[in-house]
Design an enzyme around this catalytic site. Sequence first.
Site, short mmCIF file in Angstrom:
data_model
loop_
_atom_site.label_atom_id
_atom_site.label_comp_id
_atom_site.label_asym_id
_atom_site.label_seq_id
_atom_site.Cartn_x
_atom_site.Cartn_y
_atom_site.Cartn_z
CG ASP A 15 -1.84 -1.19 1.27
OD1 ASP A 15 -2.27 -1.65 0.20
OD2 ASP A 15 -2.09 -1.69 2.38
CE LYS A 18 3.24 -2.37 -4.44
NZ LYS A 18 2.85 -2.10 -3.05
CG HIS A 43 -1.27 -1.80 -7.66
ND1 HIS A 43 -0.29 -2.27 -8.49
CD2 HIS A 43 -0.93 -2.18 -6.42
CE1 HIS A 43 0.60 -2.93 -7.76
NE2 HIS A 43 0.23 -2.89 -6.50
CD GLN A 230 0.80 -8.71 -2.48
OE1 GLN A 230 1.59 -9.41 -3.09
NE2 GLN A 230 -0.40 -8.46 -2.94
P1 IMP Z 1 -2.73 -12.59 1.80
O1 IMP Z 1 -1.76 -12.09 0.80
O2 IMP Z 1 -4.16 -12.32 1.44
O3 IMP Z 1 -2.49 -14.04 2.15
O4 IMP Z 1 -2.50 -11.79 3.16
C1 IMP Z 1 -1.32 -11.90 3.93
C2 IMP Z 1 -0.93 -10.57 4.55
O5 IMP Z 1 -0.51 -9.67 3.53
C3 IMP Z 1 -2.07 -9.87 5.29
O6 IMP Z 1 -1.52 -9.16 6.39
C4 IMP Z 1 -2.60 -8.88 4.26
O7 IMP Z 1 -3.23 -7.76 4.87
C5 IMP Z 1 -1.30 -8.49 3.58
N1 IMP Z 1 -1.50 -8.04 2.20
C6 IMP Z 1 -1.73 -8.82 1.13
N2 IMP Z 1 -1.83 -8.07 0.02
C7 IMP Z 1 -1.62 -6.81 0.39
C8 IMP Z 1 -1.55 -5.56 -0.32
O8 IMP Z 1 -1.67 -5.49 -1.54
N3 IMP Z 1 -1.30 -4.47 0.44
C9 IMP Z 1 -1.11 -4.53 1.77
N4 IMP Z 1 -1.16 -5.66 2.48
C10 IMP Z 1 -1.41 -6.78 1.80
#
Ligand code: IMP
Length: 431
Positions: A15, A18, A43, A230
């Site tokens: 976040d 990007k 995004h 991410q």
């Molecule tokens: P997952 O990727 O859905 O398995 O989530 C794993 C961790 O990554 C969690 O803490 C989510 O909040 C975080 N996360 C996954 N994608 C993003 C993103 O695009 N931005 C911020 N945090 C993310």
Amino acid sequence: MDSQVQVLVGAQWGDEGKGRVVDVLAETADVVARYQGGANAGHTVMAGGRKYVFHLLPSGMLYPNRLCVIGNGLVVDPEKLIEEINGLDPSPEMLGTRLVVSGAAHVVMPYHKKLDALRETARSQSGSASAIGTTGRGIGPCYVDKYNRTGIRMEDLTLPDVVASKLRLNLSEKNQILEKIYGESPFEFDKLYETVLEWGRFIGPYIGNVTFELGEAISSGKRILFEGAQGTLLDIDYGTYPYVTSSNCISGGCCTGGAVPPGRIGKVIGVAKAYCTRVGGGPFPTELTDAAGERLREKGREFGATTGRPRRCGWLDMVALNYAVRVNGLDAIALTKLDILSGFDELLVCVAYEIDGDRSETFPDSSNVLERATPVYRRFPSWNEDISGCRSVSDLPKPAREYVGFIEESTSTKVCLIGVGPERENTIRIS
Ligand code: IMP
């Protein structure tokens, strides 16, 4: 773009903004490619007064005559992909832009999303560790199947016999887990199979050989921009495990997930917010749970683009940022949302951690240790001016210039772009 192959990565917990930086850089790229993650990303790009949120599509989809690539390292939710393609206005065909989805990318199935949610609930109820706070998009369970070598790949969607046998095999296992461990109802083969074939009919024309396409693009001197999703601290290996996502978000991830040889990467740009945010669980040393944190959240509109969850907010953490510089080999930093820091009484920046009574400037390789870190802050004056109209560093008020200068000095890395507002044009481009 000043290098043929550039990689843009998140330098914090995701976040970082990007999308809008990619959007600016994509102006001069021929190819924009994603290399990891899935629809967990969100995004946000503002263009022409309109807000676009891309979860799967590379941000270059808004430009004409581009090649946009979804690399083999992704896990693709076909439902979301179809929704996003259908929502594009103007359409890629009208723009002359081509989308190629790697046949080797894995398919996020409805049972992955179901299992993601159930495991998350079980984790939060277990008492031993708090929940990760996943996005619920099935990311972890889908990557598990990939590494277990039982996953369904995008190429399979157009092969009815192959997908039927893979689906049968997967359902025989997943349904037992759903029924016997979680007491949930099973997925029906026929219904799911029909859906999968429908996906294949829609997405089939976009599926291609990404290794070939990118190899050709590199050989013919095309400019390629890899768009990380991410962030560094959510990387499965280098992040704050287990509070991470299930892919390699760092720059090196684009070699395995985006088919680019390491020696071809010309420049790595890290995107960092002028402060820090995090969604989901896990250690966050500079987190603010007071009015200042609330102010960052409200002013910075810090609510997840994918889940709408309020983001945890805190001061800029230089220990973490220096770690991101090192792990990714950052050549430059794109600093976003500097405008959000206008009007604070003072700004705090974490320059070291105190861990068990010792001062350290090294980011720990363990979340257990990071949990015990308390930030050592340096204080900076803020500014009151609206900086959204600034287009060069010299337009910025002195305290803002000092803030940026401090980041450059303590990371030994140039800031190449500064975001001073939500629109495309609210950008200071330095090189
Ligand atoms: P997952 O990727 O859905 O398995 O989530 C794993 C961790 O990554 C969690 O803490 C989510 O909040 C975080 N996360 C996954 N994608 C993003 C993103 O695009 N931005 C911020 N945090 C993310």
